[in-house]
Design an enzyme around this catalytic site. Structure first.
Site: not given
Ligand code: GRF
Length: 209
Positions: A17, A93-96, A112, A182
């Protein structure tokens, strides 16, 4: 004169992303510059994307500090030093920490890979989201982009797009189709934020397209 917004990207892993957003910044479609990429991991693949683009990377995680306050201070001083105006979470993956949330009202966003408020919250990350979606038997999943508050996957929703679940979908096949959405949607939202086209009032988000 075009004013570029200073973005910090927070990411724990792959960074696809981030790459999709960076692409639109490099082509001039998004009026911003990514001033740093911050991760809780030491050498995540997302750092390679940043380094290739000459963007500074920092590993900052809770375990490096004695207290949650020191951790939040370290994050905040890095963000201030880089004059960050917008924080884009891309697989972080962590809370801000609360001080960061308070310092950046309506200026932290997350993506998400499901339709919140379902299949979100603590523990719903990566392939686990798509496994839970398929196991539940729902016919629709999708992508949610939302502002970030102190809880996981809880802030005001900016936009959602549906993705149909097809017969024969495995979590991996579904994840791939969701990820394509995404990569299209997140740069659009970041662009709109950089142009101040998104406003929030009491959890209601208005996107002036
Ligand atoms: C994505 O599926 C996003 O929705 C989630 O974590 C994943 C991250 O993928 N929050 P990448 O690291 O951007 O490839």
């Amino acid at each position: 004169m075009v004013v570029l917004k200073n973005i910090a990207v927070f990411a724990s892993g792959r960074g696809s992303n981030f790459a999709a957003i960076l692409n639109k910044i490099q082509s001039g479609e998004i009026t911003a510059r990514v001033v740093c990429v911050i991760s809780d991991n030491e050498h995540p693949p997302v750092f390679d994307v940043a380094i290739a683009a000459g963007i500074p990377t920092f590993c900052i995680n809770r375990k490096q500090f004695a207290t949650p306050e020191e951790y939040a201070d370290a994050l905040l001083s890095r963000l201030k030093e880089k004059r960050v105006e917008l924080i884009v979470l891309a697989g972080f993956l962590k809370l801000i920490p609360t001080p960061i949330v308070r310092h950046y009202p309506q200026a932290i966003v997350n993506i998400h890979p499901a339709l919140l408020p379902n299949f979100g919250g603590k523990g719903f990350f990566g392939i686990k989201v798509h496994e839970a979606v398929i196991a539940s038997g729902v016919k629709m999943t999708g992508v949610t982009i939302h502002f970030v508050d102190e809880k996981y996957d809880n802030g005001a929703i900016i936009c959602q797009e549906k993705v149909a679940i097809l017969a024969g979908d495995t979590p991996e096949i579904l994840a791939k189709r969701v990820l394509e959405v995404e990569h299209r949607l997140y740069p659009q939202v970041v662009k709109a934020l950089c142009e101040d086209k998104i406003i929030v009032k009491n959890r209601k988000v208005i996107w002036n397209r």
